[in-house]
Design an enzyme around this catalytic site. Structure first.
Site, PDB file in Angstrom:
ATOM      1  N   LYS A 172      -7.297   5.197  -5.068  1.00 54.56           N
ATOM      2  CA  LYS A 172      -6.168   5.745  -4.267  1.00 54.56           C
ATOM      3  C   LYS A 172      -5.847   4.485  -3.291  1.00 54.56           C
ATOM      4  O   LYS A 172      -6.487   5.128  -1.721  1.00 54.56           O
ATOM      5  CB  LYS A 172      -6.306   7.115  -4.405  1.00 54.56           C
ATOM      6  CG  LYS A 172      -4.750   7.362  -4.171  1.00 54.56           C
ATOM      7  CD  LYS A 172      -2.916   6.962  -3.471  1.00 54.56           C
ATOM      8  CE  LYS A 172      -4.103   7.524  -1.940  1.00 54.56           C
ATOM      9  NZ  LYS A 172      -2.829   6.174  -1.013  1.00 54.56           N
ATOM     10  N   GLU A 175       0.022   3.110  -0.686  1.00 54.61           N
ATOM     11  CA  GLU A 175       1.245   3.427  -0.907  1.00 54.61           C
ATOM     12  C   GLU A 175       2.212   1.554  -0.520  1.00 54.61           C
ATOM     13  O   GLU A 175       2.859   1.550  -0.907  1.00 54.61           O
ATOM     14  CB  GLU A 175       1.773   4.789  -1.035  1.00 54.61           C
ATOM     15  CG  GLU A 175       2.439   5.254   0.021  1.00 54.61           C
ATOM     16  CD  GLU A 175       0.966   6.016   0.263  1.00 54.61           C
ATOM     17  OE1 GLU A 175      -0.217   5.319   1.006  1.00 54.61           O
ATOM     18  OE2 GLU A 175       1.495   7.024   1.533  1.00 54.61           O
ATOM     19  N   CYS A 280      -8.803  -2.401  12.718  1.00 51.80           N
ATOM     20  CA  CYS A 280      -9.485  -0.640  13.635  1.00 51.80           C
ATOM     21  C   CYS A 280     -10.107  -1.666  14.289  1.00 51.80           C
ATOM     22  O   CYS A 280     -10.840  -0.375  15.038  1.00 51.80           O
ATOM     23  CB  CYS A 280      -9.884  -0.137  11.931  1.00 51.80           C
ATOM     24  SG  CYS A 280     -11.459  -0.745  11.648  1.00 51.80           S
ATOM     25  N   GLU A 383      -4.322   4.887  19.768  1.00 48.16           N
ATOM     26  CA  GLU A 383      -4.326   4.109  19.014  1.00 48.16           C
ATOM     27  C   GLU A 383      -3.191   3.314  19.122  1.00 48.16           C
ATOM     28  O   GLU A 383      -2.578   3.986  18.084  1.00 48.16           O
ATOM     29  CB  GLU A 383      -5.452   4.294  17.953  1.00 48.16           C
ATOM     30  CG  GLU A 383      -5.101   3.256  17.261  1.00 48.16           C
ATOM     31  CD  GLU A 383      -5.718   3.330  14.891  1.00 48.16           C
ATOM     32  OE1 GLU A 383      -5.172   4.496  14.963  1.00 48.16           O
ATOM     33  OE2 GLU A 383      -6.665   2.245  15.534  1.00 48.16           O
TER      34      GLU A 383
HETATM   35  P1  NAD Z   1      -3.549   6.375   6.903  1.00 46.06           P
HETATM   36  O1  NAD Z   1      -4.473   7.597   7.910  1.00 46.06           O
HETATM   37  O2  NAD Z   1      -2.018   6.742   6.717  1.00 46.06           O
HETATM   38  O3  NAD Z   1      -3.261   6.639   5.674  1.00 46.06           O
HETATM   39  C1  NAD Z   1      -4.780   5.984   4.556  1.00 46.06           C
HETATM   40  C2  NAD Z   1      -4.736   6.919   3.500  1.00 46.06           C
HETATM   41  O4  NAD Z   1      -4.293   8.071   3.522  1.00 46.06           O
HETATM   42  C3  NAD Z   1      -4.105   5.744   2.638  1.00 46.06           C
HETATM   43  O5  NAD Z   1      -4.730   5.968   1.149  1.00 46.06           O
HETATM   44  C4  NAD Z   1      -2.839   6.936   2.692  1.00 46.06           C
HETATM   45  O6  NAD Z   1      -1.981   6.909   1.277  1.00 46.06           O
HETATM   46  C5  NAD Z   1      -3.180   8.462   2.900  1.00 46.06           C
HETATM   47  N1  NAD Z   1      -2.530   8.823   3.309  1.00 46.06           N
HETATM   48  C6  NAD Z   1      -1.894   8.815   3.978  1.00 46.06           C
HETATM   49  N2  NAD Z   1      -1.251  10.786   4.815  1.00 46.06           N
HETATM   50  C7  NAD Z   1      -1.671  11.257   3.997  1.00 46.06           C
HETATM   51  C8  NAD Z   1      -1.697  13.277   4.289  1.00 46.06           C
HETATM   52  N3  NAD Z   1      -0.949  13.355   4.971  1.00 46.06           N
HETATM   53  N4  NAD Z   1      -2.572  12.991   3.832  1.00 46.06           N
HETATM   54  C9  NAD Z   1      -3.124  12.546   2.652  1.00 46.06           C
HETATM   55  N5  NAD Z   1      -3.654  11.154   2.747  1.00 46.06           N
HETATM   56  C10 NAD Z   1      -2.522  10.909   3.335  1.00 46.06           C
HETATM   57  O7  NAD Z   1      -3.880   4.926   7.949  1.00 46.06           O
HETATM   58  P2  NAD Z   1      -2.515   3.906   7.524  1.00 46.06           P
HETATM   59  O8  NAD Z   1      -1.694   3.618   8.206  1.00 46.06           O
HETATM   60  O9  NAD Z   1      -3.103   3.314   6.471  1.00 46.06           O
HETATM   61  O10 NAD Z   1      -4.177   2.801   7.970  1.00 46.06           O
HETATM   62  C11 NAD Z   1      -4.378   2.339   9.850  1.00 46.06           C
HETATM   63  C12 NAD Z   1      -5.513   3.377  10.117  1.00 46.06           C
HETATM   64  O11 NAD Z   1      -6.673   3.406   9.178  1.00 46.06           O
HETATM   65  C13 NAD Z   1      -5.907   2.835  11.690  1.00 46.06           C
HETATM   66  O12 NAD Z   1      -5.706   3.879  12.329  1.00 46.06           O
HETATM   67  C14 NAD Z   1      -6.994   2.177  11.605  1.00 46.06           C
HETATM   68  O13 NAD Z   1      -7.874   2.549  12.186  1.00 46.06           O
HETATM   69  C15 NAD Z   1      -7.585   2.793  10.155  1.00 46.06           C
HETATM   70  N6  NAD Z   1      -8.924   2.289   9.752  1.00 46.06           N
HETATM   71  C16 NAD Z   1      -9.826   1.979   9.975  1.00 46.06           C
HETATM   72  C17 NAD Z   1     -11.694   1.850   9.076  1.00 46.06           C
HETATM   73  C18 NAD Z   1     -11.767   2.010   9.781  1.00 46.06           C
HETATM   74  O14 NAD Z   1     -12.901   1.684   9.019  1.00 46.06           O
HETATM   75  N7  NAD Z   1     -12.845   2.291  10.645  1.00 46.06           N
HETATM   76  C19 NAD Z   1     -11.525   0.578   9.060  1.00 46.06           C
HETATM   77  C20 NAD Z   1      -9.125  -0.082   8.717  1.00 46.06           C
HETATM   78  C21 NAD Z   1      -8.271   0.767   8.964  1.00 46.06           C
END
Ligand code: NAD
Length: 498
Positions: A172, A175, A280, A383
């Site tokens: 998944k 989006e 990240c 962040e």
């Molecule tokens: P996000 O948390 O908004 O989304 C991540 C995933 O979760 C997506 O697939 C999204 O569709 C889903 N999602 C979003 N809201 C949701 C909800 N309310 N309920 C269930 N699922 C939901 O993150 P993002 O903005 O796509 O990515 C950036 C974040 O990811 C930053 O915080 C970054 O630090 C982190 N990140 C961490 C790593 C790591 O390995 N630690 C690597 C890359 C990115």
């Protein structure tokens, strides 16, 4: 253009009637809409995966590895096409998009070693006539929920080891940039993967909840922001699944007085502003030790920052970074910069007013530099995930170390110094998962593992490397005894192997 799902080996249209806009972040235009799956569509993907998985698990590991070998060749063949699609939806530069694909490709390469990595353990003669051995068996159907910022690398971190282990996988993706994950799934089919083993379901919270609650899914890997990571971890574990979730970060770079200041300034600019700070492992906090170190560093940072070339990926290979992913992300970052000013940090370079002729509607934020940031400020605690570097001045080494250790995130950290003793002490004591010594972004290579500590990760195994093969398999241990001992009759005492 409409982007649907990838089920049982082919693209299918979404059926829920719900969609999300996919932007070109450089122009601000909507370039596609992506279908958001319903729970019924997730269920259909799981049914297909469950049907395909037993035959895939029964395929010998060498043959499974050969699919990944061919996948690597196809990734190299299609590198430019994939990078262009990635940059168009994400906004990152083309060289950076190729890096995104390359870092996933390297995990696919590592997974070609699956036959070796899946070998179990064997004890000959554990007792009289008794052999004992353990097997690593696939968990069944696993799922991965991935973020927007690495739309090629992180899906591959998830599905390559899962599939190499003999699982089927439901991806998944984010989006915000859904094109590349589907292109990757098509390449896996071209490489010889049987239909149904890799399913891509686009969607939002509804699809995520359906994955977390689905009894047919045994393991879930998540990467994204910390609040969602915590939510996914709690709900997935409550449903009895194996779950690992990787969250947000606030990575510090400590600059000791003996560091090469030009090298430290170059490292900070690349690690702070590369990919518009949407990594990240980006460095978002510079911690110079001592005021004279801070002054020397700032003096070198400002001219470097002013020279940065910000623009669309189409403007050439020398663009340093591009736009943020959405208008909302841009507004949030600008809002946090304003908050920093209000809370008393000193704004040395302000990126809020940045505009680019011909791209006025793009989601750009110019590079921003703060000095005299304090630990109680919002821009330090949260962040930002944008091109904003905060300088927190520390009086001495212990204060700098304590600062990084006291922060709630623990993904990455770096120290720049010429003092081997300080570097060793730092690496030993710091409570953070990935440490760089004169390396600003210490992302481990594919054959090591990636994972933070504290609120940057939930679960007990890291991503890729040997840990991925542990996460995507279950250990089964067999104790076998062959006839002679059995003929002596029943035993009523627990065997002790003496
Ligand atoms: P996000 O948390 O908004 O989304 C991540 C995933 O979760 C997506 O697939 C999204 O569709 C889903 N999602 C979003 N809201 C949701 C909800 N309310 N309920 C269930 N699922 C939901 O993150 P993002 O903005 O796509 O990515 C950036 C974040 O990811 C930053 O915080 C970054 O630090 C982190 N990140 C961490 C790593 C790591 O390995 N630690 C690597 C890359 C990115």
């Amino acid at each position: 253009m409409e982007i649907g799902h990838f089920i049982d080996g082919k693209r299918v249209a979404g059926g829920s009637g719900r969609f999300a806009d996919v932007f070109n972040p450089a122009t601000g235009e909507v370039q596609a809409r992506v279908a958001l799956a319903s729970a019924a569509e997730v269920d259909r993907a799981v049914q297909g995966a469950s049907a395909a998985q037993p035959a895939w698990a029964a395929t010998n590991p060498q043959r499974r590895a050969r699919v990944l070998m061919e996948f690597v060749r196809l990734l190299n063949r299609d590198m430019d096409r994939l990078a262009e699609a990635l940059s168009r939806e994400h906004g990152k530069t083309l060289p950076d998009a190729r890096g995104d694909i390359q870092r996933g490709l390297e995990v696919a390469e590592f997974c070609i070693g699956a036959p070796h990595l899946l070998k179990g353990e064997f004890t000959d003669n554990a007792g009289p006539g008794i052999d004992m051995y353990s097997m690593r068996q696939p968990v069944g159907v696993a799922a991965g929920i991935t973020p927007f910022n690495f739309p090629a690398m992180i899906p591959m971190w998830k599905f390559c080891p899962a599939i190499a282990c003999g699982n089927a996988f439901i991806l998944k993706p984010s989006e915000r940039d859904p094109s590349v994950p589907i292109m990757l799934a098509e390449l896996m089919i071209e490489a010889g993967l049987p239909a149904g083993v890799l399913q891509v379901v686009n969607g939002d919270k509804e699809a995520v909840d359906a994955i977390l609650d689905h009894p047919g899914i045994a393991a879930v890997g998540f990467v994204g922001s910390t609040p969602i990571a915590q939510y996914v971890y709690a709900r997935g574990c409550a449903a009895g699944k194996r779950v690992q979730c990787f969250g947000g970060a606030k990575n510090h770079m400590i600059v000791m007085p003996d560091a090469d200041m030009d090298q430290a300034a170059d490292a900070l600019v690349g690690a702070g502003y590369g990919a518009a700070g949407e990594r990240c492992m980006a460095v978002s906090v510079a911690v110079p030790v001592g005021d004279s170190t801070a002054d020397a560093l700032i003096e070198r940072l400002i001219p470097r920052i002013e020279k940065l070339k910000v623009g669309p990926y189409t403007a050439g290979e020398d663009v340093d970074y591009g736009p943020l992913v959405t208008r909302a992300a841009m507004e949030r970052v600008k809002g946090l910069i304003t908050r920093g000013v209000e809370e008393g940090a000193k704004l040395l370079v302000d990126g809020r007013g940045f505009t680019l002729q011909g791209y006025e509607k793009g989601f750009f934020v110019g590079p921003t530099l703060f000095d005299h940031v304090r630990p109680d400020m919002t821009i330090y605690r949260e962040e930002i995930f944008g091109p904003v570097l905060s300088t927190v001045r520390a009086r001495n080494y212990e204060e700098a170390l304590a600062l990084a250790m006291d922060h709630e995130y623990g993904n990455g950290v770096a120290i720049f110094t010429r003092d081997g003793d300080a570097a060793r002490d730092f690496a030993n004591r710091v409570n953070i998962g990935m440490v760089g010594i004169n390396v600003p972004i210490p992302v481990p290579l594919a054959y090591h593992t990636f994972g933070g500590w504290k609120k940057s990760a939930f679960g007990d195994l890291n991503q890729h490397g040997p840990d991925a093969f542990r996460f995507y398999t279950r250990t089964k241990t067999v104790t076998a005894r062959w006839p002679s001992g059995i003929r002596s009759g029943s035993e009523f005492v627990i065997p002790t192997m003496q």
